[in-house]
Motif scaffolding. Structure first.
Motif, PDB file in Angstrom:
ATOM      1  N   TYR A 119      27.458  47.918  64.298  1.00  0.00           N
ATOM      2  CA  TYR A 119      28.189  48.641  63.619  1.00  0.00           C
ATOM      3  C   TYR A 119      29.132  49.386  64.565  1.00  0.00           C
ATOM      4  N   GLY A 131      15.873  55.530  59.928  1.00  0.00           N
ATOM      5  CA  GLY A 131      17.079  55.155  60.995  1.00  0.00           C
ATOM      6  C   GLY A 131      16.509  54.105  61.937  1.00  0.00           C
ATOM      7  N   SER A 132      15.277  53.627  61.491  1.00  0.00           N
ATOM      8  CA  SER A 132      14.697  52.350  62.340  1.00  0.00           C
ATOM      9  C   SER A 132      15.501  51.032  62.038  1.00  0.00           C
ATOM     10  N   GLY A 133      16.446  50.917  61.052  1.00  0.00           N
ATOM     11  CA  GLY A 133      16.976  49.815  60.587  1.00  0.00           C
ATOM     12  C   GLY A 133      16.283  48.902  59.253  1.00  0.00           C
ATOM     13  N   LYS A 134      15.532  49.634  58.544  1.00  0.00           N
ATOM     14  CA  LYS A 134      14.946  48.839  57.255  1.00  0.00           C
ATOM     15  C   LYS A 134      15.867  48.560  56.484  1.00  0.00           C
ATOM     16  N   SER A 135      17.035  49.438  56.107  1.00  0.00           N
ATOM     17  CA  SER A 135      17.974  49.001  54.903  1.00  0.00           C
ATOM     18  C   SER A 135      18.769  47.973  55.407  1.00  0.00           C
ATOM     19  N   THR A 136      19.072  48.210  56.637  1.00  0.00           N
ATOM     20  CA  THR A 136      20.133  47.084  57.455  1.00  0.00           C
ATOM     21  C   THR A 136      19.512  45.878  57.337  1.00  0.00           C
TER      22      THR A 136
END
Ligand SMILES: Nc1ncnc2c1ncn2[C@@H]1O[C@H](COP(=O)(O)OP(=O)(O)O)[C@@H](O)[C@H]1O
Ligand SMILES: [Mg+2]
Length: 229
Positions: free
Chosen positions: A11, A41-46
Protein backbone atom coordinates in the motif's frame (compact mmCIF):
# COMPACT_ATOMS: atom_id res chain seq x y z
CA UNK A 1 -8.85 -25.36 -5.84
CA UNK A 2 -7.25 -21.97 -5.10
CA UNK A 3 -3.55 -21.39 -4.87
CA UNK A 4 -1.70 -18.24 -3.80
CA UNK A 5 1.72 -18.10 -5.44
CA UNK A 6 4.27 -15.55 -4.28
CA UNK A 7 1.69 -12.93 -3.39
CA UNK A 8 2.85 -9.48 -2.30
CA UNK A 9 0.59 -6.56 -1.43
CA UNK A 10 1.99 -3.05 -1.03
CA UNK A 11 0.00 0.00 0.00
CA UNK A 12 1.24 3.49 -0.77
CA UNK A 13 0.54 6.00 1.96
CA UNK A 14 1.97 9.40 1.08
CA UNK A 15 5.53 8.73 -0.04
CA UNK A 16 5.76 5.57 2.07
CA UNK A 17 5.14 1.99 0.98
CA UNK A 18 3.58 -0.39 3.47
CA UNK A 19 4.09 -4.04 2.63
CA UNK A 20 0.92 -5.69 3.99
CA UNK A 21 1.71 -9.13 2.53
CA UNK A 22 5.02 -10.62 1.49
CA UNK A 23 5.67 -13.86 -0.42
CA UNK A 24 2.44 -15.62 0.59
CA UNK A 25 2.03 -19.19 -0.68
CA UNK A 26 -0.78 -21.62 0.23
CA UNK A 27 -3.64 -23.69 -1.15
CA UNK A 28 -7.33 -23.77 -0.27
CA UNK A 29 -9.22 -27.03 -0.83
CA UNK A 30 -12.89 -27.90 -1.19
CA UNK A 31 -14.32 -29.90 1.76
CA UNK A 32 -11.91 -28.20 4.12
CA UNK A 33 -12.20 -25.46 6.71
CA UNK A 34 -9.09 -23.28 6.47
CA UNK A 35 -8.35 -21.00 9.41
CA UNK A 36 -6.18 -17.93 8.91
CA UNK A 37 -4.82 -16.95 12.28
CA UNK A 38 -2.79 -13.90 13.19
CA UNK A 39 -2.67 -10.85 15.46
CA UNK A 40 -4.19 -7.51 14.50
CA UNK A 41 -2.30 -5.90 11.62
CA UNK A 42 -0.75 -9.18 10.40
CA UNK A 43 -2.49 -8.95 7.00
CA UNK A 44 -5.50 -11.23 7.46
CA UNK A 45 -8.12 -8.90 5.97
CA UNK A 46 -5.79 -7.92 3.12
CA UNK A 47 -5.37 -11.60 2.29
CA UNK A 48 -9.11 -12.27 2.47
CA UNK A 49 -9.86 -9.26 0.25
CA UNK A 50 -7.51 -10.61 -2.41
CA UNK A 51 -9.08 -14.08 -2.14
CA UNK A 52 -12.52 -12.53 -2.55
CA UNK A 53 -11.63 -10.38 -5.55
CA UNK A 54 -12.20 -7.14 -3.63
CA UNK A 55 -8.58 -6.17 -4.11
CA UNK A 56 -5.67 -7.20 -6.33
CA UNK A 57 -2.19 -8.27 -5.26
CA UNK A 58 0.78 -6.07 -6.19
CA UNK A 59 2.70 -9.15 -7.37
CA UNK A 60 1.98 -12.86 -7.67
CA UNK A 61 -0.69 -15.24 -8.92
CA UNK A 62 -4.04 -16.33 -7.48
CA UNK A 63 -4.79 -19.53 -9.37
CA UNK A 64 -8.49 -20.42 -9.23
CA UNK A 65 -9.19 -23.55 -11.25
CA UNK A 66 -7.76 -22.58 -14.65
CA UNK A 67 -7.68 -18.81 -14.25
CA UNK A 68 -5.47 -16.24 -12.56
CA UNK A 69 -7.84 -14.07 -10.50
CA UNK A 70 -5.09 -11.45 -10.12
CA UNK A 71 -5.17 -10.72 -13.86
CA UNK A 72 -8.96 -10.48 -14.36
CA UNK A 73 -10.30 -7.15 -15.62
CA UNK A 74 -12.79 -5.20 -13.48
CA UNK A 75 -15.83 -6.74 -15.15
CA UNK A 76 -14.50 -10.29 -14.78
CA UNK A 77 -13.54 -9.62 -11.18
CA UNK A 78 -17.07 -8.39 -10.43
CA UNK A 79 -18.48 -11.62 -11.84
CA UNK A 80 -16.02 -13.68 -9.81
CA UNK A 81 -17.03 -11.84 -6.62
CA UNK A 82 -20.73 -11.99 -7.41
CA UNK A 83 -21.05 -15.58 -8.55
CA UNK A 84 -18.32 -17.57 -6.87
CA UNK A 85 -17.67 -15.98 -3.48
CA UNK A 86 -19.83 -15.64 -0.36
CA UNK A 87 -18.84 -13.21 2.40
CA UNK A 88 -19.54 -13.19 6.13
CA UNK A 89 -18.40 -10.23 8.24
CA UNK A 90 -18.09 -9.55 11.97
CA UNK A 91 -21.07 -7.18 12.10
CA UNK A 92 -23.45 -9.18 9.87
CA UNK A 93 -24.30 -6.31 7.45
CA UNK A 94 -27.99 -7.21 7.25
CA UNK A 95 -30.55 -4.77 5.88
CA UNK A 96 -32.56 -3.67 8.96
CA UNK A 97 -35.86 -3.15 7.14
CA UNK A 98 -35.89 -6.65 5.64
CA UNK A 99 -36.81 -9.91 7.40
CA UNK A 100 -34.44 -12.85 7.69
CA UNK A 101 -36.03 -14.46 4.64
CA UNK A 102 -35.91 -11.24 2.60
CA UNK A 103 -32.26 -10.59 3.51
CA UNK A 104 -31.34 -14.01 2.13
CA UNK A 105 -33.60 -13.74 -0.93
CA UNK A 106 -32.10 -10.44 -2.07
CA UNK A 107 -28.59 -11.91 -2.20
CA UNK A 108 -29.80 -14.99 -4.03
CA UNK A 109 -31.35 -12.75 -6.70
CA UNK A 110 -28.05 -11.00 -7.39
CA UNK A 111 -26.44 -14.15 -8.72
CA UNK A 112 -27.07 -16.50 -11.58
CA UNK A 113 -27.54 -19.31 -9.11
CA UNK A 114 -31.26 -19.65 -8.49
CA UNK A 115 -31.36 -20.63 -4.86
CA UNK A 116 -34.15 -21.40 -2.44
CA UNK A 117 -33.64 -18.98 0.46
CA UNK A 118 -35.70 -21.08 2.87
CA UNK A 119 -33.39 -24.05 2.43
CA UNK A 120 -30.38 -22.04 3.56
CA UNK A 121 -32.15 -20.59 6.59
CA UNK A 122 -33.07 -24.17 7.56
CA UNK A 123 -29.45 -25.21 7.10
CA UNK A 124 -28.38 -22.68 9.75
CA UNK A 125 -31.27 -23.67 12.06
CA UNK A 126 -33.39 -20.52 11.66
CA UNK A 127 -36.60 -21.96 10.19
CA UNK A 128 -38.51 -20.47 13.16
CA UNK A 129 -37.19 -16.94 12.58
CA UNK A 130 -37.99 -16.37 8.88
CA UNK A 131 -40.21 -13.34 9.44
CA UNK A 132 -38.13 -11.65 12.12
CA UNK A 133 -36.32 -8.39 11.44
CA UNK A 134 -32.65 -8.06 12.45
CA UNK A 135 -33.49 -6.02 15.58
CA UNK A 136 -35.69 -8.92 16.75
CA UNK A 137 -32.77 -11.36 16.66
CA UNK A 138 -29.70 -12.01 18.79
CA UNK A 139 -26.17 -11.46 17.47
CA UNK A 140 -25.74 -15.18 16.87
CA UNK A 141 -29.02 -15.37 14.96
CA UNK A 142 -28.10 -12.37 12.81
CA UNK A 143 -24.78 -14.00 12.02
CA UNK A 144 -26.61 -17.19 11.02
CA UNK A 145 -28.79 -15.12 8.64
CA UNK A 146 -25.65 -13.64 7.14
CA UNK A 147 -24.20 -17.14 6.65
CA UNK A 148 -27.46 -18.29 5.02
CA UNK A 149 -27.33 -15.22 2.78
CA UNK A 150 -23.77 -16.08 1.70
CA UNK A 151 -24.70 -19.75 1.13
CA UNK A 152 -27.74 -18.80 -0.97
CA UNK A 153 -25.32 -17.73 -3.68
CA UNK A 154 -24.07 -21.33 -3.73
CA UNK A 155 -20.52 -19.98 -3.70
CA UNK A 156 -17.44 -22.06 -4.40
CA UNK A 157 -15.69 -20.11 -1.67
CA UNK A 158 -17.12 -18.86 1.64
CA UNK A 159 -14.94 -16.16 3.22
CA UNK A 160 -15.53 -15.22 6.85
CA UNK A 161 -13.70 -12.28 8.44
CA UNK A 162 -13.81 -12.57 12.27
CA UNK A 163 -17.40 -13.92 12.13
CA UNK A 164 -17.50 -14.54 15.88
CA UNK A 165 -15.71 -11.35 16.89
CA UNK A 166 -18.85 -9.86 18.45
CA UNK A 167 -20.28 -13.07 19.93
CA UNK A 168 -19.96 -14.88 23.28
CA UNK A 169 -18.02 -18.14 23.39
CA UNK A 170 -20.99 -20.52 23.31
CA UNK A 171 -22.62 -18.71 20.38
CA UNK A 172 -19.23 -18.61 18.66
CA UNK A 173 -19.02 -22.39 18.89
CA UNK A 174 -22.45 -22.69 17.24
CA UNK A 175 -21.21 -20.57 14.34
CA UNK A 176 -18.00 -22.63 14.12
CA UNK A 177 -20.06 -25.81 13.97
CA UNK A 178 -22.17 -24.44 11.10
CA UNK A 179 -19.01 -23.50 9.21
CA UNK A 180 -17.44 -26.93 9.85
CA UNK A 181 -20.62 -28.57 8.53
CA UNK A 182 -20.69 -26.38 5.41
CA UNK A 183 -17.10 -27.34 4.64
CA UNK A 184 -17.74 -31.03 5.24
CA UNK A 185 -21.11 -31.49 3.54
CA UNK A 186 -21.11 -29.05 0.59
CA UNK A 187 -18.83 -28.19 -2.33
CA UNK A 188 -18.05 -24.81 -0.77
CA UNK A 189 -14.52 -24.31 0.57
CA UNK A 190 -14.62 -22.31 3.82
CA UNK A 191 -11.96 -19.81 4.90
CA UNK A 192 -12.20 -18.21 8.34
CA UNK A 193 -10.02 -15.35 9.55
CA UNK A 194 -9.52 -14.93 13.29
CA UNK A 195 -7.08 -13.55 15.85
CA UNK A 196 -8.30 -16.13 18.41
CA UNK A 197 -5.95 -19.15 18.75
CA UNK A 198 -8.75 -21.14 20.50
CA UNK A 199 -10.29 -21.78 17.06
CA UNK A 200 -7.19 -23.46 15.59
CA UNK A 201 -8.30 -26.88 16.74
CA UNK A 202 -11.48 -26.77 14.60
CA UNK A 203 -9.74 -26.22 11.26
CA UNK A 204 -8.58 -28.79 8.69
CA UNK A 205 -5.80 -26.39 7.76
CA UNK A 206 -4.31 -23.53 9.79
CA UNK A 207 -2.28 -20.75 8.16
CA UNK A 208 -0.52 -18.51 10.70
CA UNK A 209 0.34 -14.97 9.63
CA UNK A 210 2.75 -12.57 11.31
CA UNK A 211 3.84 -9.16 9.99
CA UNK A 212 2.43 -9.95 6.54
CA UNK A 213 4.27 -13.24 6.16
CA UNK A 214 3.28 -16.87 6.60
CA UNK A 215 4.76 -18.05 9.88
CA UNK A 216 3.57 -21.66 9.48
CA UNK A 217 0.93 -23.83 7.81
CA UNK A 218 -0.37 -26.99 9.45
CA UNK A 219 -2.75 -29.69 8.23
CA UNK A 220 -5.00 -31.22 10.87
CA UNK A 221 -6.28 -34.71 9.98
CA UNK A 222 -8.56 -34.84 12.99
CA UNK A 223 -10.00 -31.39 13.71
CA UNK A 224 -12.04 -31.22 16.89
CA UNK A 225 -15.72 -31.85 16.15
CA UNK A 226 -18.10 -29.49 17.94
CA UNK A 227 -20.85 -31.36 19.79
CA UNK A 228 -23.76 -30.40 21.99
CA UNK A 229 -24.06 -26.69 21.26
N1 LIG B 1 -6.00 0.42 2.44
C1 LIG B 1 -4.87 0.42 3.15
N2 LIG B 1 -3.97 1.41 3.02
C2 LIG B 1 -2.82 1.40 3.73
N3 LIG B 1 -2.45 0.44 4.60
C3 LIG B 1 -3.31 -0.58 4.78
C4 LIG B 1 -4.56 -0.65 4.08
N4 LIG B 1 -5.20 -1.79 4.45
C5 LIG B 1 -4.39 -2.39 5.35
N5 LIG B 1 -3.25 -1.67 5.54
C6 LIG B 1 -2.12 -2.04 6.42
O1 LIG B 1 -1.73 -3.36 6.10
C7 LIG B 1 -1.42 -4.10 7.29
C8 LIG B 1 -2.32 -5.33 7.39
O2 LIG B 1 -3.65 -4.91 7.64
P1 LIG B 1 -4.90 -5.91 7.71
O3 LIG B 1 -4.87 -6.80 6.52
O4 LIG B 1 -6.12 -5.11 7.94
O5 LIG B 1 -4.54 -6.77 9.02
P2 LIG B 1 -5.49 -7.64 9.98
O6 LIG B 1 -6.76 -7.92 9.28
O7 LIG B 1 -4.68 -8.87 10.27
O8 LIG B 1 -5.68 -6.82 11.23
C9 LIG B 1 -1.56 -3.12 8.44
O9 LIG B 1 -0.30 -2.57 8.70
C10 LIG B 1 -2.52 -2.09 7.89
O10 LIG B 1 -2.32 -0.83 8.51
MG1 LIG C 1 -8.74 -7.56 9.83
Amino acid sequence: MIEFKQIDKDYSVGDQTIRALHDINFQIETHKLTIILGPSGSGKSTLLNILGGMDRPTRGTVQFNEQNVASLNDHELTNYRRNLVGFVFQFYNLIPSLTALENVAIAAQLTKNDANSLKYLKQVGLEQRLDNFPNQMSGGEMQRVSIARALAKQPQLLLCDEPTGALDSRTSLKIMKILQDVAKTTDTAVVLVTHNPDFEQYGDQVIRLRDGQVESISQNDNPLAIEGV
